[in-house]
Write a protein that holds these residues in place. Structure first.
Motif, PDB file in Angstrom:
ATOM      1  N   THR A   9      68.368   3.317  77.276  1.00  0.00           N
ATOM      2  CA  THR A   9      67.510   3.411  76.076  1.00  0.00           C
ATOM      3  C   THR A   9      67.024   4.831  75.791  1.00  0.00           C
ATOM      4  N   ARG A  10      67.308   5.786  76.679  1.00  0.00           N
ATOM      5  CA  ARG A  10      66.876   7.172  76.411  1.00  0.00           C
ATOM      6  C   ARG A  10      67.593   7.732  75.194  1.00  0.00           C
ATOM      7  N   ARG A  11      66.881   8.361  74.307  1.00  0.00           N
ATOM      8  CA  ARG A  11      67.463   9.071  73.159  1.00  0.00           C
ATOM      9  C   ARG A  11      66.770  10.423  73.031  1.00  0.00           C
ATOM     10  N   SER A  12      67.418  11.348  72.359  1.00  0.00           N
ATOM     11  CA  SER A  12      66.772  12.622  72.056  1.00  0.00           C
ATOM     12  C   SER A  12      65.664  12.387  71.042  1.00  0.00           C
ATOM     13  N   VAL A  13      64.510  12.974  71.275  1.00  0.00           N
ATOM     14  CA  VAL A  13      63.370  12.844  70.357  1.00  0.00           C
ATOM     15  C   VAL A  13      62.997  14.246  69.879  1.00  0.00           C
ATOM     16  N   ARG A  14      62.941  14.399  68.558  1.00  0.00           N
ATOM     17  CA  ARG A  14      62.701  15.730  67.969  1.00  0.00           C
ATOM     18  C   ARG A  14      61.468  15.755  67.069  1.00  0.00           C
ATOM     19  N   GLN A  15      60.782  14.630  66.979  1.00  0.00           N
ATOM     20  CA  GLN A  15      59.550  14.590  66.172  1.00  0.00           C
ATOM     21  C   GLN A  15      58.438  14.026  67.039  1.00  0.00           C
ATOM     22  N   PRO A  64      67.602  28.742  66.332  1.00  0.00           N
ATOM     23  CA  PRO A  64      67.958  27.856  65.216  1.00  0.00           C
ATOM     24  C   PRO A  64      68.191  26.410  65.653  1.00  0.00           C
ATOM     25  N   SER A  65      68.547  26.203  66.903  1.00  0.00           N
ATOM     26  CA  SER A  65      68.819  24.833  67.367  1.00  0.00           C
ATOM     27  C   SER A  65      67.560  24.145  67.908  1.00  0.00           C
ATOM     28  N   ALA A  66      66.404  24.803  67.794  1.00  0.00           N
ATOM     29  CA  ALA A  66      65.184  24.209  68.346  1.00  0.00           C
ATOM     30  C   ALA A  66      63.989  24.308  67.395  1.00  0.00           C
ATOM     31  N   PRO A  67      64.168  23.927  66.109  1.00  0.00           N
ATOM     32  CA  PRO A  67      63.035  24.021  65.188  1.00  0.00           C
ATOM     33  C   PRO A  67      61.882  23.106  65.593  1.00  0.00           C
ATOM     34  N   MET A  68      62.191  22.044  66.365  1.00  0.00           N
ATOM     35  CA  MET A  68      61.173  21.057  66.761  1.00  0.00           C
ATOM     36  C   MET A  68      60.177  21.619  67.777  1.00  0.00           C
ATOM     37  N   ALA A  69      60.471  22.790  68.339  1.00  0.00           N
ATOM     38  CA  ALA A  69      59.598  23.330  69.396  1.00  0.00           C
ATOM     39  C   ALA A  69      58.170  23.545  68.905  1.00  0.00           C
ATOM     40  N   SER A 113      61.866  13.545  74.510  1.00  0.00           N
ATOM     41  CA  SER A 113      62.322  14.889  74.866  1.00  0.00           C
ATOM     42  C   SER A 113      63.728  15.130  74.344  1.00  0.00           C
ATOM     43  N   VAL A 114      64.086  16.383  74.322  1.00  0.00           N
ATOM     44  CA  VAL A 114      65.446  16.756  73.900  1.00  0.00           C
ATOM     45  C   VAL A 114      65.908  17.959  74.720  1.00  0.00           C
ATOM     46  N   TRP A 115      67.187  17.915  75.067  1.00  0.00           N
ATOM     47  CA  TRP A 115      67.845  19.001  75.818  1.00  0.00           C
ATOM     48  C   TRP A 115      68.323  20.016  74.793  1.00  0.00           C
ATOM     49  N   VAL A 116      67.911  21.252  74.904  1.00  0.00           N
ATOM     50  CA  VAL A 116      68.397  22.321  74.031  1.00  0.00           C
ATOM     51  C   VAL A 116      69.258  23.254  74.885  1.00  0.00           C
ATOM     52  N   GLY A 117      70.533  23.361  74.521  1.00  0.00           N
ATOM     53  CA  GLY A 117      71.460  24.176  75.307  1.00  0.00           C
ATOM     54  C   GLY A 117      71.163  25.662  75.174  1.00  0.00           C
ATOM     55  N   MET A 118      71.266  26.356  76.284  1.00  0.00           N
ATOM     56  CA  MET A 118      71.039  27.824  76.306  1.00  0.00           C
ATOM     57  C   MET A 118      72.304  28.510  76.821  1.00  0.00           C
ATOM     58  N   GLU A 123      72.341  35.100  73.524  1.00  0.00           N
ATOM     59  CA  GLU A 123      71.310  35.404  72.527  1.00  0.00           C
ATOM     60  C   GLU A 123      70.187  34.359  72.582  1.00  0.00           C
ATOM     61  N   ARG A 124      70.529  33.127  72.966  1.00  0.00           N
ATOM     62  CA  ARG A 124      69.491  32.094  73.117  1.00  0.00           C
ATOM     63  C   ARG A 124      68.698  32.331  74.403  1.00  0.00           C
ATOM     64  N   GLU A 125      69.417  32.627  75.479  1.00  0.00           N
ATOM     65  CA  GLU A 125      68.729  32.911  76.755  1.00  0.00           C
ATOM     66  C   GLU A 125      67.746  34.063  76.563  1.00  0.00           C
ATOM     67  N   GLN A 157      74.618   2.496  70.755  1.00  0.00           N
ATOM     68  CA  GLN A 157      75.683   1.599  71.224  1.00  0.00           C
ATOM     69  C   GLN A 157      76.840   2.490  71.647  1.00  0.00           C
ATOM     70  N   ARG A 158      77.017   2.711  72.906  1.00  0.00           N
ATOM     71  CA  ARG A 158      78.038   3.688  73.327  1.00  0.00           C
ATOM     72  C   ARG A 158      79.031   3.151  74.341  1.00  0.00           C
ATOM     73  N   PHE A 159      78.951   1.889  74.646  1.00  0.00           N
ATOM     74  CA  PHE A 159      79.854   1.377  75.675  1.00  0.00           C
ATOM     75  C   PHE A 159      81.253   1.214  75.098  1.00  0.00           C
TER      76      PHE A 159
HETATM   77  C1  LIG Z   1      74.447  20.610  76.639  1.00  0.00           C
HETATM   78  C2  LIG Z   1      73.611  20.026  75.541  1.00  0.00           C
HETATM   79  C3  LIG Z   1      73.095  20.866  74.572  1.00  0.00           C
HETATM   80  C4  LIG Z   1      72.298  20.354  73.545  1.00  0.00           C
HETATM   81  N1  LIG Z   1      71.730  21.219  72.669  1.00  0.00           N
HETATM   82  C5  LIG Z   1      70.921  20.729  71.697  1.00  0.00           C
HETATM   83  C6  LIG Z   1      70.273  21.621  70.807  1.00  0.00           C
HETATM   84  O1  LIG Z   1      70.424  22.837  70.889  1.00  0.00           O
HETATM   85  N2  LIG Z   1      69.436  21.101  69.853  1.00  0.00           N
HETATM   86  C7  LIG Z   1      69.236  19.750  69.742  1.00  0.00           C
HETATM   87  O2  LIG Z   1      68.478  19.337  68.860  1.00  0.00           O
HETATM   88  N3  LIG Z   1      69.853  18.864  70.581  1.00  0.00           N
HETATM   89  C8  LIG Z   1      70.677  19.327  71.553  1.00  0.00           C
HETATM   90  N4  LIG Z   1      71.252  18.463  72.441  1.00  0.00           N
HETATM   91  C9  LIG Z   1      71.021  16.997  72.316  1.00  0.00           C
HETATM   92  C10 LIG Z   1      72.253  16.267  71.765  1.00  0.00           C
HETATM   93  O3  LIG Z   1      72.389  16.573  70.395  1.00  0.00           O
HETATM   94  C11 LIG Z   1      72.068  14.760  72.000  1.00  0.00           C
HETATM   95  O4  LIG Z   1      71.915  14.500  73.374  1.00  0.00           O
HETATM   96  C12 LIG Z   1      73.263  13.977  71.472  1.00  0.00           C
HETATM   97  O5  LIG Z   1      73.352  14.056  70.062  1.00  0.00           O
HETATM   98  C13 LIG Z   1      73.190  12.499  71.862  1.00  0.00           C
HETATM   99  O6  LIG Z   1      72.008  11.898  71.368  1.00  0.00           O
HETATM  100  P1  LIG Z   1      70.923  11.239  72.346  1.00  0.00           P
HETATM  101  O7  LIG Z   1      70.418  12.301  73.283  1.00  0.00           O
HETATM  102  O8  LIG Z   1      69.864  10.703  71.424  1.00  0.00           O
HETATM  103  O9  LIG Z   1      71.588  10.146  73.134  1.00  0.00           O
HETATM  104  C14 LIG Z   1      72.045  18.948  73.481  1.00  0.00           C
HETATM  105  C15 LIG Z   1      72.575  18.108  74.473  1.00  0.00           C
HETATM  106  C16 LIG Z   1      73.319  18.635  75.499  1.00  0.00           C
HETATM  107  C17 LIG Z   1      73.823  17.728  76.592  1.00  0.00           C
END
Ligand SMILES: Cc1cc2nc3c(=O)[nH]c(=O)nc-3n(C[C@H](O)[C@H](O)[C@H](O)COP(=O)(O)O)c2cc1C
Length: 171
Positions: A9-15, A64-69, A113-118, A123-125, A157-159
């Motif tokens: 059930t984990r999803r990325s949350v940006r708001q 640019p990939s982290a406006p939610m910060a 939470s959301v993972w933002v890649g560096m 330039e991001r680091e 739904q990813r299975f």
């Molecule tokens: C290596 C990696 C880098 C990512 N970078 C970003 C990012 O820069 N900005 C962002 O909003 N989400 C980022 N994400 C989140 C993905 O967009 C997200 O995990 C994917 O769309 C699947 O959605 P979910 O996490 O809700 O299951 C990243 C995820 C991974 C694993």
């Protein structure tokens, strides 16, 4: 929350709402990262916790990939000190496992939470290094941005049974 339920059930949350996350919860989340597996148990990770709103706004402006910060309660930069590495070639995988543990620990606590890649985007680091005064020799693997979710996340739904191969690769 049961572990399997959390995984599915984990999803990325940006708001996020403007509710703060307690220091004890943030420590638990970083603790979860430290229990991730790592090559030869090298644990080369280091973590920078950012709760300062001005720094979070600087991430938002510079990444640019982290406006939610700018609306987040906190962020954690997953860093690595390769001077401590026994198997340096595995540091990215180790740090990825640590990041995933943090995302799941957040989810278990009802924090989004959301993972933002560096890395390997220097330039991001550099943005994170500059904002947090991190030494040049330290790697910035990724940045987790987190806060209490503004709305419930949709389940994914990813299975795909067809991606599973039994004993041999079959199309
Ligand atoms: C290596 C990696 C880098 C990512 N970078 C970003 C990012 O820069 N900005 C962002 O909003 N989400 C980022 N994400 C989140 C993905 O967009 C997200 O995990 C994917 O769309 C699947 O959605 P979910 O996490 O809700 O299951 C990243 C995820 C991974 C694993």
């Amino acid at each position: 929350m049961e572990l399997m339920e959390g995984l599915l059930t984990r999803r990325s949350v940006r708001q996020y709402t403007n509710q703060k996350v307690s220091p004890a919860d943030i420590t638990d989340i970083v603790k979860a990262a430290m229990y991730a597996p790592s090559a030869r148990n090298q644990q080369v990770w280091e973590f920078v916790v950012i709760t300062d709103q001005d720094k979070l706004a600087q991430f938002s402006a510079g990444l640019p990939s982290a406006p939610m910060a700018k609306t987040a309660a906190f962020a954690v930069a997953v860093c690595a000190d390769l001077n401590r590495a026994a198997s340096p070639e595995y540091w990215e995988q180790d740090c990825a496992a640590a990041m995933q543990n943090m995302l799941l620990a957040c989810h278990a606590k009802g924090i989004g939470s959301v993972w933002v890649g560096m890395h390997p985007h220097e330039e991001r680091e550099d943005v994170v290094k500059k904002v947090c005064h991190i030494p040049e020799n330290i790697k910035i693997h990724s940045l987790m941005i987190a806060g209490y979710p503004e709305k419930p996340a949709q389940e994914a739904q990813r299975f795909h049974e067809e991606y599973i191969h039994q004993n041999e690769w079959k199309d």
